[in-house]
Each structure stands twice: as C-alpha cells, then as structure tokens.
Design a protein around this motif. Sequence first.
Motif: not given
Length: 287
Positions: A96, A167, A177-180, A257, A261, A264, A268, A286
């Motif tokens: 992150n 992110e 943030l959501p991982f791209k 993907k 996910a 991430e 987290r 979040d």
Amino acid sequence: MTSSWDKHENYPEKHRISALGWLRVLGRGVILGSIVFGCLGILLLVRVIEKPIHGLHRPWTPFITQFVCRSAFWVLGMKFSARGDLMTQRGAVVANHSSWLDIFALNARKRIYFVSKAEVAKWPGIGWLAKATGTVFIKRDPKEARRQKEVFEARLLAGHKLLFFPEGTSTDAVRVLPFKPTLFAAFFAPELRDALYVQPVTVMYHAPAGEDARFYGWWGDMEFGEHLLQTLSQSPQGRVELIYHTPVAVRDFASRKALAAYCEGVVRGGHLLTPDGNQSGPGPIDP
C-alpha cells in the motif's frame, strides 16, 4: 453531498513551524541532504564500474541505497520497525502507498527497484535519485503497454525484485484503496508465470502522539515541499512499521485480477495485526 476523502478541504490541519522547529528543519535537512546526495555521487561512480561488468544486475549499488534509507529515519528521529521474512524467490513486492516516506521505508529493509509513473523522472531531486537507483518508469498510455511489459519481464528475469504500488496513488495513511490489476499482467507471461512469486507488504504509519492519524500521509494536491518541512520539523516523531507477508506463487492464481484481490486482502489484514501477530482493532478505512 459530502466531498471525497482526498479533496483539499479534508487535509489535516497544518501546524505553524516554531523557531525550534525551523532549527530542526535546518539541522535535519542539511544532514539528510548531505547523506542522500553524497551517497548519490558515490553510487553513480560505483555504477560506472558495475554496469559494464554486470549489466542489468546490480550487486553493489543497492547496498548504498539501503544505507541511505536506513539513515533517513535516524536523521528524522522516526522509529522504524519491520517483521516477517523477506522473500528469497524470484518475483515482485506489492505494498500500500501512503507517502513519499514509503520509498525510504521499503528500501531500508529490502533491496528493491520501484515501479513509478513517468512523471516522477522529471521531478527535481527525487527524479534524479529514482533514475540512479534503477526505478522502472511507466506511462499511462495503452500504446506503451507492450513495451513496458517487456521491460518488466527483462528486469524480473534478471532477478530484480520490482516493487509496485497497485493502488495507483498515495493515500492518507489510514485507508487502503482497491488494488488495480493492470501491472499484475506482466507476472502472467508464459515464461514468468511458473517461476515468479509475489510478496504483499503492509506499510503502517503511527502518527506522533496528539497528532492527526493522517500526519504522514501525502496525497492529492499536497505540496511535497510543505509536507517535507512539516516532517522535518516534527518532534517527537511517530513511527513506521512494515509487515512482510508470506510470498505466493503466481501460478496458483487464475488471473491477474484474482492475484490483485488476494494481495489487497492480505495488505488490508496487516493493519489488524498486533505485534504478536493476533487480530486487533479496526482496520484501514474503506475508500
């Protein structure tokens, strides 16, 4: 309607720097600048010998970078700690992203090579350092995707540990943030998938006592110079903590993907761990 978390009206309140704080800025700034740019000169000289002998491989210069980054926290008076085992397999590290301080923290523990947006190469000071230390620069241009994928593959096959911030931007240090998944695609190239591992790393900043929890976060339209001055002047300082999670094999995931996910979720979860490895307290906010 409420404004987004990353808008300027939601930034932490800035403190006026006292006379004593300016003395800290001067003292710490001179020492840190001397270490950074003095060692940069040494690194460039060593690289003149290292490059023709070893090419993409850098067996010597990363130790100089690591020394500088470890020294930075000593100069700032900021505590640094890390736990978890460093990966020994070939592959990449994902973490992150909260601040420019991440660069020092992640380099202090492990010899890595950052993947950064192309604009950073043009920044005074930081851009020079990034180029000298082997950063891989990428452009957000679909036309460049194939070439950049080839660069990643070459560096990974050379044994470099590339570090990605999935992110895609820095945050306020209290959220993930959501991982791209875009940059994970390079790991799934046929010649790499079965050989590579990815190690997720959680980076946590603990603000100085009495300060906003987002004190070390650097995001949005924040000015680098202003944030640097606030950090240099602060006393007492807080601390930064790294948690190195178990590396995972790329071949165990069906797609980029799925891998993004998973990483991430692990990063987290690191925000919930106490020093003894148990779950505790609320996690990162979040988005």
